[in-house]
Design a protein around this motif. Sequence first.
Motif, PDB file in Angstrom:
ATOM      1  N   ILE A 155       0.840  -1.212   0.000  1.00 33.88           N
ATOM      2  CA  ILE A 155       0.000   0.000   0.000  1.00 33.88           C
ATOM      3  C   ILE A 155       0.865   1.249   0.000  1.00 33.88           C
ATOM      4  N   VAL A 156       1.861   1.292   0.885  1.00 39.65           N
ATOM      5  CA  VAL A 156       2.739   2.466   0.959  1.00 39.65           C
ATOM      6  C   VAL A 156       3.508   2.644  -0.342  1.00 39.65           C
ATOM      7  N   GLY A 157       4.071   1.526  -0.855  1.00 41.44           N
ATOM      8  CA  GLY A 157       4.817   1.603  -2.109  1.00 41.44           C
ATOM      9  C   GLY A 157       3.943   2.046  -3.267  1.00 41.44           C
ATOM     10  N   GLY A 158       2.682   1.565  -3.294  1.00 46.02           N
ATOM     11  CA  GLY A 158       1.763   1.959  -4.360  1.00 46.02           C
ATOM     12  C   GLY A 158       1.442   3.436  -4.325  1.00 46.02           C
ATOM     13  N   ILE A 159       1.218   3.978  -3.125  1.00 47.49           N
ATOM     14  CA  ILE A 159       0.913   5.413  -3.000  1.00 47.49           C
ATOM     15  C   ILE A 159       2.103   6.254  -3.464  1.00 47.49           C
ATOM     16  N   GLU A 183      10.129  -1.405  -7.728  1.00 50.89           N
ATOM     17  CA  GLU A 183      10.874  -0.416  -6.949  1.00 50.89           C
ATOM     18  C   GLU A 183       9.980   0.242  -5.898  1.00 50.89           C
ATOM     19  N   GLY A 184       8.727   0.498  -6.284  1.00 46.61           N
ATOM     20  CA  GLY A 184       7.786   1.083  -5.331  1.00 46.61           C
ATOM     21  C   GLY A 184       7.513   0.157  -4.151  1.00 46.61           C
ATOM     22  N   PHE A 191      10.507   1.306   3.946  1.00 40.82           N
ATOM     23  CA  PHE A 191       9.898   2.316   4.810  1.00 40.82           C
ATOM     24  C   PHE A 191       9.251   1.673   6.033  1.00 40.82           C
ATOM     25  N   ILE A 192       8.559   0.534   5.816  1.00 35.94           N
ATOM     26  CA  ILE A 192       7.875  -0.150   6.910  1.00 35.94           C
ATOM     27  C   ILE A 192       8.855  -0.787   7.880  1.00 35.94           C
ATOM     28  N   THR A 193       9.924  -1.364   7.356  1.00 33.55           N
ATOM     29  CA  THR A 193      10.840  -2.126   8.215  1.00 33.55           C
ATOM     30  C   THR A 193      12.023  -1.312   8.725  1.00 33.55           C
ATOM     31  N   LYS A 194      12.472  -0.355   7.936  1.00 32.08           N
ATOM     32  CA  LYS A 194      13.658   0.408   8.310  1.00 32.08           C
ATOM     33  C   LYS A 194      13.332   1.714   8.993  1.00 32.08           C
TER      34      LYS A 194
END
Length: 365
Positions: A155-159, A183-184, A191-194
């Motif tokens: 979801i985050v990568g898609g946005i 890449e997204g 972003f979620i893990t780091k």
Amino acid sequence: MLSTITRPLQAATLLLLVSIACFPRLSLAASQGSVKVGSYNCPPFVIEHNDNTYTGLSILLWQKIAQELQLEYEISNHGLQDLLNDVANGNLNIGVSCVSITPEREEILDFSHSYYETHLAIAVKRQGYLASLKSLFTNTKLLVVLGFVFLAASIVGGIYYLLEHRLNDKLYSMRSKKAQMVEGFILGLLFITKGPFNYFEFKTLPGRILTVMLAIFTTFFIASITAVLASTFTLGLLNSDIKGPNDLANLSVGAKKASTSSEFLIHHSIVHQSFDDIETLLEALDNEDVEAIVADDAVLKYLIKKSKESGQYEDLTVLPYRFEKQNYGLIIENNSPHREKLNRALLKIRQSPEWKQALHEYFAE
């Protein structure tokens, strides 16, 4: 003439009554003679030695009560069910062991006040490394957590892809659309893990605002995920998905015969094997005849700890789940006239430094 005779008689009677009131311990000992005490081997509460002597917390408590009430006694060894039956039938006066006070037993027996509180617990055998690795990949909690992480990353990568892929050549350097979508996803997963990226790495204002909002969210998210994963990996080394008694339904389980553990499993419709004593129960678990056993928490921890000190049962461990509170009491003949005196002595001994020191010696980690 009659009055002169009755006055000394009345005085003697009064003196006798006063002496009985002042020395109830002597009258108790005289009325009962040698008290017949039954015991059931249950370390660390009752430890039976080869020379037919007994030690343990329950034995210490009874010895102090007998000393307080000036009682003579004889101790004999019995099975758990035999001990209960013999006291109920009057063949024994007192039962001393790790016997839980239950409503069913109260129907045919009396109990003293509780002198020790514990719970039921589950013991398992640690798995080997290959079995542990397999259980981690089949652990439902771990799969749910990983699924949630991948969904959030998508979801985050898609946005971010929708907001940035046309303007941000640094983050989306691949030429094909599919590669940029990958890449997204990687960006979202990082972003979620780091944690949050540099604010200025994003070209659009919505992208930068989203970065600030996610920075706050992921701080808590990462901490929560880390705690769940740590717990899952730790328990994975113990025994797959056992989180409490409800998870025992699909496992082979053992419990001591006629114990509150067995009654608990029967009440919850959990099929299990019954064993005559706690020693054979632990042996069955170590030999992998059963996958888990249920017994009193204090007894399990003490026996496994002592066994490991002598090089036995090194892979057995008690899971960190306690349930079904247990209160231990001395078994007394039904309607015993001496119950109150015994209870007063018991409460006095429980407050003594010697009793507290004994608790520390048996249960100190």
